[in-house]
Design a protein around this motif. Structure first.
Motif, mmCIF file in Angstrom:
data_model
loop_
_atom_site.group_PDB
_atom_site.id
_atom_site.type_symbol
_atom_site.label_atom_id
_atom_site.label_comp_id
_atom_site.label_asym_id
_atom_site.label_seq_id
_atom_site.Cartn_x
_atom_site.Cartn_y
_atom_site.Cartn_z
ATOM 1 N N UNK A 40 0.836 -1.208 0.000
ATOM 2 C CA UNK A 40 0.000 0.000 0.000
ATOM 3 C C UNK A 40 0.866 1.251 0.000
ATOM 4 N N UNK A 93 2.172 2.354 -3.384
ATOM 5 C CA UNK A 93 1.258 2.678 -4.481
ATOM 6 C C UNK A 93 1.581 4.035 -5.085
ATOM 7 N N UNK A 135 0.445 -7.068 -8.225
ATOM 8 C CA UNK A 135 -0.575 -6.020 -8.171
ATOM 9 C C UNK A 135 0.038 -4.673 -8.505
ATOM 10 N N UNK A 166 -0.807 -2.266 -11.685
ATOM 11 C CA UNK A 166 -1.189 -0.856 -11.543
ATOM 12 C C UNK A 166 -0.262 0.012 -12.376
ATOM 13 N N UNK A 187 -1.159 -0.344 -16.099
ATOM 14 C CA UNK A 187 -2.443 0.269 -16.440
ATOM 15 C C UNK A 187 -2.337 1.794 -16.408
ATOM 16 N N UNK A 220 -5.706 -3.444 -28.701
ATOM 17 C CA UNK A 220 -6.456 -4.672 -28.429
ATOM 18 C C UNK A 220 -6.177 -5.749 -29.470
ATOM 19 N N UNK A 242 -3.631 -11.773 -24.625
ATOM 20 C CA UNK A 242 -3.821 -11.929 -23.184
ATOM 21 C C UNK A 242 -2.860 -12.956 -22.596
ATOM 22 N N UNK A 260 0.085 -10.466 -21.365
ATOM 23 C CA UNK A 260 -0.307 -10.017 -20.029
ATOM 24 C C UNK A 260 0.017 -11.064 -18.983
ATOM 25 N N UNK A 279 -5.394 -1.982 2.681
ATOM 26 C CA UNK A 279 -4.957 -3.200 1.980
ATOM 27 C C UNK A 279 -6.051 -3.678 1.037
ATOM 28 N N UNK A 291 -5.982 -1.589 -1.929
ATOM 29 C CA UNK A 291 -4.820 -1.920 -2.757
ATOM 30 C C UNK A 291 -5.116 -3.141 -3.615
ATOM 31 N N UNK A 292 -5.672 -4.174 -2.972
ATOM 32 C CA UNK A 292 -5.954 -5.401 -3.723
ATOM 33 C C UNK A 292 -6.997 -5.124 -4.800
ATOM 34 N N UNK A 336 -7.547 -2.266 -6.265
ATOM 35 C CA UNK A 336 -6.888 -1.487 -7.321
ATOM 36 C C UNK A 336 -6.082 -2.392 -8.244
ATOM 37 N N UNK A 337 -5.321 -3.309 -7.634
ATOM 38 C CA UNK A 337 -4.508 -4.227 -8.434
ATOM 39 C C UNK A 337 -5.375 -5.082 -9.325
ATOM 40 N N UNK A 338 -6.464 -5.613 -8.740
ATOM 41 C CA UNK A 338 -7.354 -6.461 -9.528
ATOM 42 C C UNK A 338 -7.991 -5.658 -10.655
ATOM 43 N N UNK A 383 -6.713 -3.053 -12.105
ATOM 44 C CA UNK A 383 -5.694 -2.797 -13.124
ATOM 45 C C UNK A 383 -5.530 -4.010 -14.028
ATOM 46 N N UNK A 384 -5.507 -5.201 -13.400
ATOM 47 C CA UNK A 384 -5.393 -6.427 -14.208
ATOM 48 C C UNK A 384 -6.598 -6.576 -15.122
ATOM 49 N N UNK A 398 -8.471 -4.176 -16.319
ATOM 50 C CA UNK A 398 -8.348 -3.217 -17.426
ATOM 51 C C UNK A 398 -7.380 -3.751 -18.470
ATOM 52 N N UNK A 399 -6.246 -4.295 -17.971
ATOM 53 C CA UNK A 399 -5.263 -4.826 -18.913
ATOM 54 C C UNK A 399 -5.872 -5.950 -19.731
ATOM 55 N N UNK A 400 -6.649 -6.820 -19.063
ATOM 56 C CA UNK A 400 -7.198 -7.972 -19.771
ATOM 57 C C UNK A 400 -8.274 -7.549 -20.764
ATOM 58 N N UNK A 401 -9.196 -6.719 -20.322
ATOM 59 C CA UNK A 401 -10.356 -6.447 -21.162
ATOM 60 C C UNK A 401 -10.112 -5.313 -22.150
ATOM 61 N N UNK A 402 -9.397 -4.285 -21.693
ATOM 62 C CA UNK A 402 -9.281 -3.089 -22.513
ATOM 63 C C UNK A 402 -8.038 -3.085 -23.383
#
Lengths: 260, 152
Positions: free
Chosen positions: A52, A55, A156, A160, A163, A189, A194, A198, B10, B13-14, B16-18, B20-21, B23-27
């Motif tokens: 945290x 970040x 994580x 971040x 992204x 895209x 993926x 990724x 925490x 944070x988790x 946010x990380x999820x 971000x993942x 966004x990376x996967x779908x977008x």
């Protein structure tokens, strides 16, 4: 002449010893992981301090790295009238390489050094020894939760970073320089895979997380229990982690993307 | 710092990380458009596929309807055999559909453009597209152009 040989021998023996101790330490940490998993609250607190609190630096650096990529990519793509490819360039460089690597380097500087200093100071002030006196295994109680927290935090943070960086590239490329928004996303895209890109980026960041935390915790645990020893261990953590991240990155890239 | 505050951050944070993942996967990647759709397979033989790759796009009038799933060389016909996967909702390709390999832009990626014909029956899973046009190789055109220019 003999002194010289003795010196070499001594240094290499010390190197082997240190490698061996690091390996034993790793095995001990992995075996002591049970407490960190059962009493997850211990791990949670460490996720707070390594994850945290990182970040902010990760987000800000990600934004700027993405913006620089957008700017540099645009300047070069504009020469070929290929500005639409900016999205692919930004996304692939971030997801494959820069995300995990820069996160690893920043993590080593921001969290790894703090871990080493903390553990080293605990050793210096004999907190670890007194825990052992009370029949509390410091590896289980202190080291393993930090190790687990680092491994959880690293992917994580890298996600971040990537992204945010992609949005940073978007701000510069689309917002300032006038690349078409639709082609930025659609080209991205169409060309980012993926499972190929990724997932491999996530695997990379997990590996870097293991490496950085292993080095940081080992250096702290193995530090000479003096003020000087702790400071030297902290320096070593940052140097070794950076080298490990960059070296491992080459190996992983060669394994993952070498055939493309 | 209370435990509650720590746990909330925490959690944040988790999440946010999820996110971000996600966004990376779908977008960012092709995850959103790739795996979800069921499709059927067609084959086509080309003299030369140029720079066509697995996962290259299949388009009709420029609209993406599928992707290349496999490219092999057929030693009997001495041609490249390209297997393409078309999304199930695009089932209007007639038996005389033509497939051509084109390039997006001057240096862009290559894709297969399909052009439905006039027949009534449509192609189904495993069928072969008979009318194909190979990729244009720039060097071939240039060398033809040069030899024409020198003879005339």
């Amino acid at each position: 002449m003999l002194d010289w040989l003795q010196n070499i021998g001594k240094k290499s023996l010390r190197g082997f010893e240190s490698t061996g101790r690091a390996a034993m330490f790793f095995v001990a940490v992995v075996r002591g992981m049970d407490v960190a998993l059962i009493r997850f609250r211990l791990t949670l607190r460490e996720i707070y301090s390594v994850g945290v609190l990182s970040i902010v630096i990760i987000t800000v650096s990600g934004l700027f790295v993405g913006m620089v990529l957008g700017l540099q990519g645009y300047v070069n793509f504009a020469k070929f009238n290929a500005e639409e490819s900016l999205g692919i360039f930004v996304a692939l460089s971030l997801v494959r390489e820069l995300g995990p690597v820069v996160t690893g380097l920043l993590y080593a500087g921001r969290a790894g050094s703090a871990l080493t200093a903390e553990i080293g100071l605990m050793k210096t002030t004999e907190q670890l020894a007194s825990m052992e006196m009370m029949a509390v295994d410091p590896i289980r109680r202190i080291i393993a939760p930090r190790f687990l927290a680092g491994i959880i935090s690293m992917p994580l943070l890298a996600a971040i970073f990537s992204a945010v960086g992609i949005f940073g590239g978007y701000f510069v490329g689309v917002g300032l320089l006038g690349v078409d928004s639709g082609s930025y996303w659609s080209q991205m895209q169409a060309n980012v895979d993926f499972s190929g890109d990724i997932v491999n980026g996530v695997i990379k960041s997990v590996v870097f997380g293991i490496a950085c935390n292993w080095i940081a915790l080992y250096q702290g645990y193995d530090a000479i229990p003096t003020a000087e020893g702790v400071s030297r261990a902290t320096t070593k953590t940052v140097v070794h982690s950076a080298l490990a991240v960059l070296g491992l990155d080459f190996v992983l890239t060669a394994l993952m993307f070498g055939d493309i | 710092m209370t435990t509650r505050f720590m746990e909330i951050t925490v959690g944040l944070f988790v999440v946010m990380g999820a996110a971000a993942l996600f966004v990376l996967a779908m977008n960012v990647s092709n995850f959103g458009s790739l795996s979800s759709k069921e499709g059927y397979y067609l084959t086509a033989y080309f003299e030369n596929i140029g720079g066509l790759k697995v996962r290259s796009a299949i388009t009709v009038s420029g609209v993406r309807v599928g992707q290349v799933s496999d490219i092999v060389f057929d030693p009997e016909r001495l041609q490249a055999k390209v297997t393409i996967k078309i999304d199930n909702d695009h089932d209007y390709f007639t038996l005389d559909t033509a497939a051509s390999i084109y390039t997006a832009g001057l240096l862009g990626e290559q894709y297969i453009a399909l052009e439905p014909g006039a027949e009534d029956d449509t192609l189904t899973d495993g069928d072969e597209i008979e009318f194909t046009q190979s990729a244009v190789v720039l060097e071939e055109i240039i060398s033809k152009f040069i030899s024409n220019a020198s003879t005339s």
